[in-house]
Design a protein around this motif. Sequence first.
Motif, short mmCIF file in Angstrom:
data_model
loop_
_atom_site.label_atom_id
_atom_site.label_comp_id
_atom_site.label_asym_id
_atom_site.label_seq_id
_atom_site.Cartn_x
_atom_site.Cartn_y
_atom_site.Cartn_z
N VAL A 243 -0.53 -1.85 8.10
CA VAL A 243 -1.51 -2.36 9.07
C VAL A 243 -1.65 -3.83 8.72
O VAL A 243 -2.36 -4.20 7.78
CB VAL A 243 -2.84 -1.60 8.94
N THR A 244 -0.94 -4.69 9.44
CA THR A 244 -0.75 -6.07 8.96
C THR A 244 -1.97 -6.97 9.17
O THR A 244 -2.15 -7.93 8.43
CB THR A 244 0.44 -6.74 9.67
N LEU B 195 -2.31 -2.15 3.62
CA LEU B 195 -3.05 -3.16 4.38
C LEU B 195 -3.45 -4.32 3.49
O LEU B 195 -3.34 -4.22 2.25
CB LEU B 195 -4.27 -2.54 5.07
N THR C 260 -11.10 -8.30 6.53
CA THR C 260 -9.76 -8.80 6.18
C THR C 260 -9.62 -10.24 6.73
O THR C 260 -10.15 -11.17 6.13
CB THR C 260 -8.66 -7.86 6.71
N SER D 292 -4.26 -11.20 5.77
CA SER D 292 -3.31 -10.43 6.59
C SER D 292 -1.99 -10.35 5.84
O SER D 292 -1.77 -11.11 4.89
CB SER D 292 -3.10 -11.12 7.95
#
Length: 466
Positions: A36-37, A85, A370, A385
Motif C-alpha cells: 500500500v504505497t 506500507l 503517512t 510513502s
Amino acid sequence: MLACLAQAACGPSGPTEAPPADRRPADLLVFGGTLVTMDPQRRVIVNGAVAVVDGAIVAVGPAAEIAHLYDPARSVRAAPDDLVLPGLVNGHNHAPMTLLRGVADDLRLMDWLQNYIFPAEAAVVDRDFVRTGTELAALEMIRSGTTTFADMYYFEDEVAWVVRDAGLRGVLGETIIDFPSPDAATVDDALAYAERYLQSWVDHPRITAAVAPHAPYTCSPETLLRAAELARRYGAPLLIHVAETRDEVDQIRGDYGSSPVQHLEQIGFLGPDVVAAHAIWVDAADRATLARRGVGAVHNPESNMKLASGTMPLAELRAAGVAIGLGTDGPASNNDLDMFGAISTAALLHKHMAADPTALPATEALALATIEGARALGLDATIGSLEVGKRADLIIVDGSRPNLVPRFDPYSHLAYATRGSDVKTTIVDGRILFEEGRFTTLDPQRIAAAARQAAERVRTAVARGP
Ligand SMILES: [Zn+2]
C-alpha cells in the motif's frame, strides 16, 4: 541468496525461471505481500517488492520484476496475506511521559496539567527519567509501526540520543516554558539549553532538532518570539500546542484580545516552520491564517476525546489548505502510542461529529498517519510513502491475524481493523528494528526493569500531592 530471490520471482509452486546474472546490488529487498504505497496515485501492488540501497528506496513494483533487477544482501519475505506500507508518522508526542501513563486520568486539561502532571514532572523528571521513558516509548512505537514521531519535552537531547540508538526518526523539540522546568530554571536557561541542543544535532540524517515553546498560555509573547528567533536562526522547526481548549481561548482573549491563532499571527510567530498541535478552537479566520502561513496542524483525536477538549474542525482546515497530521499526544493523555488506534478513532470521530459516514474515509484517515502527516511535519519529500528516492521507512502488517482475514480492501483493514500489535516488521532507513517478535536495537527486559524503578519515584511524588 538465489533461493530467496527465486521466492520473489516464483509462484506458489516454485521457481519459474532463474534470476539473471547482471542484477544490481541492493542492501535490502522486502518482497511479497500487498504494497500500500500511499504514493500520489495511491498504488496498491499485490505481490510487490521494495528494493533499498543505502537506506533509500531505489525501486517499488511487482516482486517478480524487482527481483530480476536487484541482488540483495538481505531480503525480508512478507507472506501473501501481509500488507506492506510506509511507516506511520506520529505528529505529536511527549515520549518520556510513558512513565506517567495512568498516573491521573478522567480530569479536565487544566486540572490534570496543573495539579498532577506539572507537579509530578517537577518532582521526578531528570535525565534518567527522560531516557527510560523514551526507551519505553521507542519500544512501543517500533512494536506498533511508528517510524517517525514529533516530540516535545524536557532534556530533549536525551530523547535524541535514544532515538539515534533505537534507529527511529524524529522531529524532537526542546520545551520552552515560562516557569521553572526540570531542565531550566529560567527562560534564559531554557533558550540556552535549546541552542546547545540545536548545535549538537545539526544535519543528523534521522533527527531534526526543534524548539518547542509549550503554548500561547504558558509562554509570554516575548518568550514565543525568542523561541522563534532561535529556531529560525538554525532552520529548526517550531512545535507548539495551539487552541487546545476553550479555557485557553478565553485566557488568550482576556490577555491579548484575540484568538490564540491570531495572537500568534500578530506577534509574527507563524510560518511554514511551525507545527501546531490540536488546532481545535479555530474559526474561519484562524483557519485561513494557518493556511496562508503554511502552518502544519496535528490532530490528536484520542487525547482530545479523553480530556474532552473538543474536536478539530478537520474538514474545514483541510478545505482551507492546511496540511494535517495525526498524533497520539503523550501517553499520559491517550493512553497509548498506537497510531492504528489513532487512525481508527479519527475516522470514527469525524463521521460521528458530522453525522455523516462518508466523512474522513479510510484512505484519507490512513493518509493522515503517512503522507499527509509527513507533509504537516515538512518531511513529505523524505518519508510518508513508498516511492523511489524516499527513505526506506516501512512496516509489515501480519495479514493472517483473525481480525484481518478475509480481506476485501486493504485501506478498510488498515483504517478500521488493524491494531499496532498486528505489526510484525518495522524498518527505518533500510534497517530492521523489529522482526518476528524481536527488537534489534533495544532490550525490552532491561527497559521494563528501569521503568518499574522510575515508577517508584512517580508513586512517591504523586502520593505527596501538588
Ligand atoms: Zn501535547
